[in-house]
Scaffold this active site. Sequence first.
Site, PDB file in Angstrom:
ATOM      1  N   ASP A 124      18.012 -34.593  43.885  1.00 36.83           N
ATOM      2  CA  ASP A 124      18.042 -33.742  42.697  1.00 36.83           C
ATOM      3  C   ASP A 124      19.066 -34.227  41.676  1.00 36.83           C
ATOM      4  OD1 ASP A 124      20.317 -33.064  44.128  1.00 36.83           O
ATOM      5  OD2 ASP A 124      19.830 -30.930  44.307  1.00 36.83           O
ATOM      6  N   TYR A 146      25.392 -42.156  41.370  1.00 41.11           N
ATOM      7  CA  TYR A 146      24.406 -41.967  42.434  1.00 41.11           C
ATOM      8  C   TYR A 146      23.051 -41.582  41.850  1.00 41.11           C
ATOM      9  CZ  TYR A 146      22.079 -40.017  46.531  1.00 41.11           C
ATOM     10  OH  TYR A 146      21.163 -39.746  47.511  1.00 41.11           O
TER      11      TYR A 146
END
Length: 296
Positions: A124, A146
Amino acid sequence: MNRYGRPSGWEAPAGPGPRILLLGASGFVGGGLWSHLAPRHAVVGTYATRAAPGLVRLDLRDETRLAALAADGFDLVVHAAGLVPLEAAEADPALARLLNVRPVEVLLDALRGSAAKLVLLSSDNVFDGTRPRYTEADPRSPVNVYGRTKAAAEDLLLAEGGHLVVRLPLVFGRGPWANTFLARLAAPTTPARTDLVCAPVYLPSIGPALARLWHRTGVLHYGGADVVTRFELMSRVQRALDLPTRVVPVRGPQAHAECPRPPRLVLRSTRHRLLGPALDTALAHLTAQGRGPGTS
């Protein structure tokens, strides 16, 4: 020893399902997948540094071995390996790209021309957290390293066609080998943010959900049923397991100042109706599994 490094005579269970290569099977999410898939399918799982029974060693940076293993007649290659801690990725963007993006290029090259499907577990964190919820059609705008590496890996996969990206939120539960979630509750005090909202998924639910979805292609979301703050999640886990830690509410720069984090990440799907179990149901199951952080 056979070519995977397993003891001679090892036989994967023969079943009606696909033959699967599970990269990162010794990790937290990968271990949860291994627990569900290995008894039901012919699965070869890998580890990098955390040796575990029945798994074979593979360093993602060994591109020759990675390509050879992926091309060895699997129906599915489930990629659950890479550099996961957000702070580690933020501190070393080059390493994050090396472990989160480059292996996908190697895998796609190895699988090109075969009937094998690559299933990439994504995050997400490809979103910026400014919307109430995110579906598969929403634009990505990662705010940390990330998230940017996961978005780059997704792009490679989707450009190829015929493969699957499954985005997951925060995962909680007890892993068979790695317990990165419960390890957060191992200290005398556990800081937990009240300004980060998520729809966390219970680890044991991911394997069954993935088995119902892996025939799809493109992008899919798999989110949890309940929307909670990090503080609420950690507090409820602490109470359910009666852990000897005090969950302390924190906000913003007090926690994780070294890594930007999206404030609200709620994954929902327009392509299927699966959701992780309600938090109460998951915590009842987790409590029945046993108590304690189990930080293996």
